[in-house]
Scaffold this motif. Sequence first.
Motif, PDB file in Angstrom:
ATOM      1  N   LYS A 198       0.934  -1.073   0.056  1.00 17.73           N
ATOM      2  CA  LYS A 198       0.063  -0.164   0.080  1.00 17.73           C
ATOM      3  C   LYS A 198       0.643   1.099  -0.039  1.00 17.73           C
ATOM      4  N   SER A 203       5.230  -3.729  -5.471  1.00 16.75           N
ATOM      5  CA  SER A 203       4.105  -3.837  -6.324  1.00 16.75           C
ATOM      6  C   SER A 203       4.019  -5.235  -6.738  1.00 16.75           C
ATOM      7  N   ASP A 220       0.466  -2.264 -16.845  1.00 18.11           N
ATOM      8  CA  ASP A 220      -0.354  -1.663 -15.752  1.00 18.11           C
ATOM      9  C   ASP A 220      -1.570  -2.224 -15.419  1.00 18.11           C
ATOM     10  N   VAL A 221      -2.345  -3.071 -16.377  1.00 14.61           N
ATOM     11  CA  VAL A 221      -3.422  -3.779 -15.953  1.00 14.61           C
ATOM     12  C   VAL A 221      -3.127  -4.865 -15.031  1.00 14.61           C
ATOM     13  N   ARG A 223      -0.608  -5.106 -12.999  1.00 17.15           N
ATOM     14  CA  ARG A 223      -0.343  -4.450 -11.778  1.00 17.15           C
ATOM     15  C   ARG A 223      -1.468  -4.020 -10.913  1.00 17.15           C
ATOM     16  N   ALA A 224      -2.650  -3.685 -11.546  1.00 19.88           N
ATOM     17  CA  ALA A 224      -4.083  -3.430 -10.826  1.00 19.88           C
ATOM     18  C   ALA A 224      -4.660  -4.501 -10.484  1.00 19.88           C
ATOM     19  N   THR A 225      -4.726  -5.693 -11.434  1.00 24.52           N
ATOM     20  CA  THR A 225      -5.538  -6.731 -10.943  1.00 24.52           C
ATOM     21  C   THR A 225      -5.525  -7.509  -9.456  1.00 24.52           C
ATOM     22  N   GLN A 227      -4.959  -5.895  -6.790  1.00 26.18           N
ATOM     23  CA  GLN A 227      -5.261  -5.177  -5.741  1.00 26.18           C
ATOM     24  C   GLN A 227      -6.436  -5.766  -4.877  1.00 26.18           C
TER      25      GLN A 227
END
Length: 254
Positions: A198, A203, A220-221, A223-225, A227
Amino acid sequence: LDPAPMLQVDTEQPGSITLTLRGSDGSLIAEHRHPVTVLAANQWIVRELHLGLELLASFAQPQATALTPVLQRASDLLGQSSGRTELDGYQSDNPARVDAMVAAIWDAVRERDIRYAEPPASWGLRGQKIRTPQEVLEGRLGTCLDTTLTLAALLEQIGINSTLWMVDGHIFLGYWREDSSLGQPATTDIEEAVNLTKLGRISLLETTQVTGGAASATFDVARATPQAYLEARRDEILGITDVRAARENGIFPL
């Protein structure tokens, strides 16, 4: 144990250890035969959980020759995106530079058109056979566990430290954006690592999204998944392996 015959074992099978006690004159005093299970050379067992997490680091193989062409391609892509081709780990002391290197490696692996393979239904409870980087990158097939460990090997080769986040029946990759580690090979107390994530010091990447060629996801996608696991699905995280700490504690690549 002699490594040569052990490496030839490709299927889990029964075995035994025989213990014999003899007197100084060679006479038999006692003998005990203990049954064991002999695993395939590439087989990882998850239970006991903490030991399984520690041993998982040994399946990240940064010495694999199949990594070299991928890293060469990543260097080219990094040069195109940043003007610098060096895959130099944490030498720049710049988290954004680390992100750029990981993104270049991600794109180089995407170009391999690796196909996703469904893991065995039981692997979250027991473990599974793990493909080598060569099998993933040249055979172009991998489960979430295979792709996570191949990417961890690529990052370790250029000096970037990975964390392996295991959930029930799934795994995803974390990488340190700074030169650090959790200080222990594995932990089931996830709060510190979650907080570090956080804070942006670690990452996360959903490695199954590197598969599928044209249908694969951007860096980027990916990395977001993961979360969602840090919020609503935190209870599903079983434990975390820190590859650098594992190496420092004598858990080396197969």
